[in-house]
Design an enzyme around this catalytic site. Structure first.
Site, short mmCIF file in Angstrom:
data_model
loop_
_atom_site.label_atom_id
_atom_site.label_comp_id
_atom_site.label_asym_id
_atom_site.label_seq_id
_atom_site.Cartn_x
_atom_site.Cartn_y
_atom_site.Cartn_z
N SER A 38 0.83 -1.20 0.00
CA SER A 38 0.00 0.00 0.00
C SER A 38 0.87 1.26 0.00
CB SER A 38 -0.91 0.00 1.23
OG SER A 38 -0.16 -0.16 2.41
N ASP A 39 0.50 2.23 -0.82
CA ASP A 39 1.20 3.50 -0.85
C ASP A 39 0.20 4.61 -1.09
OD1 ASP A 39 0.94 4.01 -3.73
OD2 ASP A 39 2.38 2.38 -3.99
N LYS A 238 7.20 4.67 2.25
CA LYS A 238 6.22 5.34 1.40
C LYS A 238 5.80 6.64 2.07
CE LYS A 238 6.09 2.06 -1.66
NZ LYS A 238 6.40 2.26 -3.08
N ASP A 266 9.39 7.39 -1.04
CA ASP A 266 8.73 7.12 -2.32
C ASP A 266 7.32 7.69 -2.27
OD1 ASP A 266 7.61 6.07 -4.62
OD2 ASP A 266 8.17 3.98 -4.19
N ASN A 268 5.23 7.82 -4.99
CA ASN A 268 4.35 7.15 -5.97
C ASN A 268 3.49 8.14 -6.77
OD1 ASN A 268 4.83 4.93 -3.68
ND2 ASN A 268 4.48 3.91 -5.65
N GLU A 292 11.56 9.25 -4.51
CA GLU A 292 11.22 8.43 -5.68
C GLU A 292 9.84 8.80 -6.21
OE1 GLU A 292 12.11 4.32 -5.05
OE2 GLU A 292 10.28 3.65 -6.02
N GLU A 318 10.09 3.36 -12.50
CA GLU A 318 9.27 2.14 -12.53
C GLU A 318 8.03 2.29 -13.41
OE1 GLU A 318 8.43 2.67 -8.10
OE2 GLU A 318 6.69 1.53 -8.73
N ASP A 341 12.64 -1.13 -14.56
CA ASP A 341 11.69 -2.15 -14.11
C ASP A 341 11.70 -3.23 -15.20
OD1 ASP A 341 8.83 -2.49 -12.35
OD2 ASP A 341 8.88 -3.41 -14.33
N HIS A 368 13.81 -0.98 -9.75
CA HIS A 368 12.56 -1.18 -9.02
C HIS A 368 12.25 -2.67 -8.99
CE1 HIS A 368 8.05 -1.73 -9.27
NE2 HIS A 368 8.20 -1.14 -8.11
N ALA A 369 11.76 -3.14 -7.84
CA ALA A 369 11.33 -4.54 -7.75
C ALA A 369 10.24 -4.64 -6.69
CB ALA A 369 12.50 -5.45 -7.44
N GLU A 399 16.04 -3.04 -5.33
CA GLU A 399 14.97 -3.10 -4.34
C GLU A 399 14.65 -4.56 -4.01
OE1 GLU A 399 11.39 -1.07 -5.55
OE2 GLU A 399 10.73 -0.90 -3.45
MG LIG Z 1 8.35 3.04 -6.10
#
Ligand SMILES: [Mg+2]
Length: 479
Positions: A38-39, A238, A266, A268, A292, A318, A341, A368-369, A399
């Site tokens: 979740s972000d 996040k 991050d 997002n 990020e 990503e 990615d 990114h992973a 990641e």
């Molecule tokens: Mg990210």
């Protein structure tokens, strides 16, 4: 008559395996039930894979006779992606199975230059990701046939073969074939030494496991401390929902890990420019290692403005659609870290292109992973970069998220904060048949049970969605 005579001059077909089937599965894991992943932009992801199996006649029932690949999605839309993969069937089934760099270059070009399908992008979005899944499945097959893990298969190709894999269209103002060749030739003398070091020490990793936005403070602190105890030198949180909350969580995380462990954050894609500058200026006293995805992944100028407007380094990639956007991010000095990615762009070929662009501009690649299977795939690309392109792992980390690896036949191994170099042949993409059967949407047993109880699967509709109308071979999804 000409055709027949021409065919007689070709090598006997028995020497060359053919692709016999392109099998597609809609696989979804109900991760939204635990708020894993979740972000600020994605509150309830169900980690999913539009999964493709290339079957060939290279050996009856042998694992090496198949190539596996997938697009990662977060739930709804996985069926759309699966349909896009099926639309590429005509380019692979009944055709020679790709074995060499030249074959893989030709397949990549054909899949990304189908003029009618290209209209849907061009070279971006669902269709481009679908091409990437098929390209990656072809690489898995070719590496298996060669008996090598993908990173090694790539790293043993000549600079000339590697350059042949790149589509240089739209890149000549930033990277020419001659420059790419020079980068690869410069890295050639140290390949064997670096491959030995990689096998001995593994590749540096960081972990996002503590940092999901839906986790409580207690869970975040506990996981952050465990990450440091496990040997990670970097974690990621996040951010982007509430500034006061982020300030509190950042303070708690910094207290938990101490001053020497890097904490990346991050957002997002959550912010506009002014908001990103304000937010990151406020978080800066806690020394974030990077911010990020502060804003739209398409907005090169906004990334440049954010980078110039506050003190924290900028990372993105990503959701960057293709090599052309990466080129512009580099040209505009809009980023400090390039985050490839494995399943967003058109497969290994386009990621090789992005690695070369990053090397040309001297920026570190920090892949990114996470999700499902992205760690398994992208480790190969970072390790290849270390051995044969950039020649460095300074400032570079892959990641790592400790979710869903148990579904893979060749799962990543992370020890003391480092990815161990894979040794099994292929791209580590294979999911166990039992997992595919159990989590196939909507008819696998894991979903049948949930969909029978409306309201218990937050991202699933109350009523089962009918299986996508497949224009070709609908029975493929039910094997
Ligand atoms: Mg990210």
């Amino acid at each position: 008559m000409f055709t027949l005579a021409h065919r007689f001059r070709e090598p006997p077909l028995s020497k060359r395996p053919s692709v016999t089937e392109l099998e597609v599965h809609d696989i979804r894991f109900p991760t939204s039930e635990q708020l894993d992943g979740s972000d600020a932009m994605n509150p309830d992801p169900d980690y999913s894979a539009a999964y493709v199996v290339l079957r060939t006649d290279a050996g009856e029932g042998a694992a090496a006779a198949e190539g596996h690949g997938f697009v990662f999605t977060i739930g709804r839309g996985n069926d759309v992606t699966a349909a896009a993969i099926r639309s590429l069937r005509l380019h692979v089934v009944g055709r020679p199975a790709p074995l060499t760099a030249a074959d893989l270059a030709a397949l990549h070009r054909e899949l990304t230059h189908d003029s009618q399908l290209r209209w849907l992008g061009p070279e971006k979005g669902v269709m481009h990701m679908a091409a990437g899944a098929v390209v990656n499945a072809a690489w898995d097959f070719a590496a298996r046939q060669a008996g090598k893990p993908l990173w090694q298969f790539l790293a043993e190709m000549s600079p000339e073969e590697l350059v042949e894999l790149v589509d240089f269209r739209y890149l000549s103002d930033a990277l020419t074939p001659e420059e790419a060749l020079a980068i690869l030739r410069a890295a050639e003398p140290g390949r064997a030494e670096r491959a030995a070091r990689l096998r001995e020490r593994g590749y540096p990793a960081y972990t996002t496991s503590p940092g999901w936005l839906g986790y409580s403070d207690e869970k975040m602190i506990k996981l952050a401390q465990e990450a440091v105890a496990d040997g990670f030198g970097q974690i990621k949180l996040k951010v982007g929902a509430e500034l006061d909350e982020d300030l509190r969580r950042m303070r708690l995380a910094r207290e938990a890990v101490g001053p020497d462990v890097r904490i990346a954050v991050d957002a997002n894609q959550r912010w506009d420019v002014a908001e990103a500058v304000r937010w990151m200026s406020a978080l800066a006293p806690y020394d974030p290692h990077w911010i990020e995805e502060p804003t739209s992944p398409d907005d090169i100028l906004a990334h440049a403005a954010i980078r110039a407007g506050q003190p924290v380094k900028v990372a993105t990639g990503e959701h960057v659609a293709n090599r052309v956007v990466f080129k512009q991010l580099l040209q505009a000095e809009a980023v400090d870290f390039v985050q490839i990615d494995a399943a967003r762009v058109a497969g290994v070929n386009e990621n090789l292109t992005i690695l070369l662009l990053a090397a040309k501009y001297g920026l570190p690649v920090c892949p990114h992973a996470g999700g499902v299977g992205l760690c398994e795939l992208v480790q190969h690309l970072a390790m290849f970069d270390y051995v044969a392109v950039s020649g460095s792992w300074e400032d570079r980390v892959i990641e790592y998220v400790d979710h869903l690896h148990e579904h893979f036949a060749d799962p990543v191994v992370v020890e003391s904060g480092r990815y161990r170099a894979p040794t099994a042949p292929g791209f580590s993409a294979r999911m166990y048949p039992e997992s595919i059967a159990a989590y196939r949407y909507p008819d696998g047993p894991e979903w049948r049970t949930r969909l029978a109880r409306p309201g218990t699967a937050p991202s699933a509709p109350a009523q089962p969605v009918p299986a996508p109308s497949a224009p070709a071979q609908p029975q493929e999804d039910h094997q």
